[in-house]
Design a protein around this motif. Structure first.
Motif, PDB file in Angstrom:
ATOM      1  N   LEU A  25       0.780  -1.351  -0.202  1.00  0.00           N
ATOM      2  CA  LEU A  25      -0.016  -0.026  -0.074  1.00  0.00           C
ATOM      3  C   LEU A  25       0.886   1.440   0.061  1.00  0.00           C
ATOM      4  CD1 LEU A  25      -2.886   1.237   0.363  1.00  0.00           C
ATOM      5  CD2 LEU A  25      -2.433   1.003   2.652  1.00  0.00           C
ATOM      6  N   LEU A  27       1.568   5.389   0.470  1.00  0.00           N
ATOM      7  CA  LEU A  27       1.094   6.541   0.801  1.00  0.00           C
ATOM      8  C   LEU A  27       1.987   7.638   0.333  1.00  0.00           C
ATOM      9  CD1 LEU A  27       0.286   5.575   4.666  1.00  0.00           C
ATOM     10  CD2 LEU A  27      -1.365   5.885   2.722  1.00  0.00           C
ATOM     11  N   TRP A 167     -18.973   7.795   6.114  1.00  0.00           N
ATOM     12  CA  TRP A 167     -17.899   7.158   5.629  1.00  0.00           C
ATOM     13  C   TRP A 167     -17.918   5.480   5.440  1.00  0.00           C
ATOM     14  CZ3 TRP A 167     -14.477  10.599   3.655  1.00  0.00           C
ATOM     15  CH2 TRP A 167     -14.370  11.599   4.015  1.00  0.00           C
ATOM     16  N   PHE A 172     -15.109   3.235   3.894  1.00  0.00           N
ATOM     17  CA  PHE A 172     -13.676   3.534   4.525  1.00  0.00           C
ATOM     18  C   PHE A 172     -14.106   3.136   6.052  1.00  0.00           C
ATOM     19  CE2 PHE A 172     -14.096   6.439   0.960  1.00  0.00           C
ATOM     20  CZ  PHE A 172     -12.651   6.408   0.398  1.00  0.00           C
ATOM     21  N   GLU A 173     -12.916   2.874   6.613  1.00  0.00           N
ATOM     22  CA  GLU A 173     -12.896   2.390   8.131  1.00  0.00           C
ATOM     23  C   GLU A 173     -12.750   3.588   8.800  1.00  0.00           C
ATOM     24  OE1 GLU A 173     -10.597  -0.981   8.917  1.00  0.00           O
ATOM     25  OE2 GLU A 173     -11.823  -2.083   7.290  1.00  0.00           O
ATOM     26  N   PHE A 179      -6.542   8.999   9.387  1.00  0.00           N
ATOM     27  CA  PHE A 179      -6.673   7.536   9.103  1.00  0.00           C
ATOM     28  C   PHE A 179      -7.763   7.390   7.669  1.00  0.00           C
ATOM     29  CE2 PHE A 179      -8.832   3.385   9.515  1.00  0.00           C
ATOM     30  CZ  PHE A 179      -7.884   2.510   9.061  1.00  0.00           C
ATOM     31  N   LEU A 180      -8.542   8.434   7.619  1.00  0.00           N
ATOM     32  CA  LEU A 180      -9.396   8.608   6.458  1.00  0.00           C
ATOM     33  C   LEU A 180      -8.389   9.255   5.450  1.00  0.00           C
ATOM     34  CD1 LEU A 180     -12.677  10.405   7.818  1.00  0.00           C
ATOM     35  CD2 LEU A 180     -12.527   7.946   6.723  1.00  0.00           C
ATOM     36  N   GLN A 182      -5.391   8.560   4.843  1.00  0.00           N
ATOM     37  CA  GLN A 182      -4.390   7.372   4.490  1.00  0.00           C
ATOM     38  C   GLN A 182      -5.119   6.662   3.547  1.00  0.00           C
ATOM     39  OE1 GLN A 182      -2.781   5.990   8.479  1.00  0.00           O
ATOM     40  NE2 GLN A 182      -2.036   8.044   8.829  1.00  0.00           N
ATOM     41  N   GLN A 183      -6.313   6.245   4.235  1.00  0.00           N
ATOM     42  CA  GLN A 183      -7.074   5.154   3.133  1.00  0.00           C
ATOM     43  C   GLN A 183      -7.320   5.858   1.707  1.00  0.00           C
ATOM     44  OE1 GLN A 183     -10.551   3.123   5.402  1.00  0.00           O
ATOM     45  NE2 GLN A 183      -9.981   4.733   6.822  1.00  0.00           N
ATOM     46  N   HIS A 184      -7.101   7.179   1.525  1.00  0.00           N
ATOM     47  CA  HIS A 184      -6.965   7.655   0.076  1.00  0.00           C
ATOM     48  C   HIS A 184      -5.566   7.581  -0.466  1.00  0.00           C
ATOM     49  CE1 HIS A 184     -11.037   9.011   1.489  1.00  0.00           C
ATOM     50  NE2 HIS A 184     -11.552   9.356   0.560  1.00  0.00           N
ATOM     51  N   GLY A 185      -4.775   6.955   0.269  1.00  0.00           N
ATOM     52  CA  GLY A 185      -3.613   6.954  -0.344  1.00  0.00           C
ATOM     53  C   GLY A 185      -2.452   8.187   0.153  1.00  0.00           C
ATOM     54  N   ARG A 208     -14.926  10.154  -5.155  1.00  0.00           N
ATOM     55  CA  ARG A 208     -15.224   8.482  -5.140  1.00  0.00           C
ATOM     56  C   ARG A 208     -16.702   8.729  -5.430  1.00  0.00           C
ATOM     57  NH1 ARG A 208     -10.640   8.468  -4.105  1.00  0.00           N
ATOM     58  NH2 ARG A 208      -9.344   7.408  -3.019  1.00  0.00           N
TER      59      ARG A 208
END
Length: 309
Positions: A25, A27, A167, A172-173, A179-180, A182-185, A208
């Protein structure tokens, strides 16, 4: 995907190759904050949104003080597309006493950073006064501090990017800002007010597809279903809702109310269970109260001017 021109091209080539491997993954660090205005640099015609974050000496607005505030103004067209955005304005303030070590750990601020510093109250009020909507990631927290410090801003409309965007439905978790992102890179340096405002700005510009929508003949989301998170937030904020207040509910009904999603308001002037629902869900709530032999609740219409208070 956001522009990566601020990153080293050679490293980006390796990152692109590595991103193709499902065992990794990637980032990327956000670019340094910048502004972008059209024409001669003046604000364009359109809706003005203020992004805000505060750092404080405690979690209690009644007993603490703001030690840092950051504000960023952006302008949107009628569809919620970004037209332009100002730089981030931020100020530090000396609270007049040493910081709690835990606050220093969380914020990264030290007493020496704040010594002799003061927030420009006039500038803050002027910035917020231009806004049609104020957005924070933990709206209920920042709102209390800001309205206490600047009572002339009381009653302005607010929206919460943490609570008002679904979310989980978007895949998304969690709901924490970092954290949000990071889930988008992407990643950024957390906790300082200006950095968190820049993180929020970039998170809200991520695009998205809407959840639970039909796909085209190839199983792909149609372009018309792709929206920024800011567009979703504007839609949610503009939607009227109703606060259901279980005033006078018997003590033995508390577990039922909790299971239904009601929260306890411990304010000395209130002390009741409550839940906010969409207008079309009110009738179902009233039926649920009758079926469970709980006294009929009070219903209060809510807009962005009352929400989160």
């Amino acid at each position: 995907m956001m522009n990566t021109s601020h990153l080293d091209p050679a490293s980006e080539a390796f990152a692109d190759r590595l991103a193709q491997d499902p065992d990794y993954l990637i980032l990327r660090k956000l670019p340094r904050p910048f502004s972008e205005m059209t024409g001669e640099g003046g604000p364009p015609e359109g809706m003005c949104v203020a992004l805000v974050d505060t750092e404080t000496t405690s979690l209690d607005a009644d007993n603490g003080k703001i030690i840092e505030i950051a504000v960023k103004l952006l302008w949107l067209d009628e569809t919620g597309e970004l037209l332009g955005h100002f730089p981030i304005f931020s100020w530090l303030e000396d609270p007049g006493h040493p910081l709690d070590p835990e606050i220093s750990r969380i914020t990264g601020l030290r007493d020496s950073d704040l010594a002799g510093k003061a927030i420009d109250d006039e500038a803050v009020v002027r910035l917020f006064g231009r806004a049609d909507l104020i957005v924070a990631h933990n709206c209920a927290f920042d709102l209390r501090w800001i309205e206490k410090r600047w009572p002339e801003l009381s009653g302005m409309p607010w929206a919460c990017s943490c609570a008002e965007i679904d979310w989980p439905a978007l895949g998304f978790e969690g709901r924490s800002l970092q954290f949000l992102l990071q889930q988008h890179g992407w990643f950024s340096i957390p906790h300082r007010a200006a950095g968190d405002v820049w993180t929020l700005f970039n998170l809200l510009q991520q695009v998205r597809p809407d959840p639970h929508e039909a796909r085209d003949q190839f199983g792909e989301h149609r372009d018309s279903m792709m929206r920024t998170h800011l567009q979703r937030l504007l839609e949610a904020s503009a939607r009227p809702s109703v606060k259901i207040m279980a005033v006078g509910a018997p003590f033995n009904s508390r577990h039922l109310l909790q299971q239904r999603g009601y929260r306890w308001d411990s304010d000395a002037q209130r002390k009741f269970w409550w839940r906010e629902v969409n207008s079309d869900e009110v009738e179902a709530e009233l039926i649920w109260f009758r079926r469970n032999a709980i006294p009929a609740p009070r219903c209060l219409p809510i807009t962005a001017h009352q929400r989160h208070r």
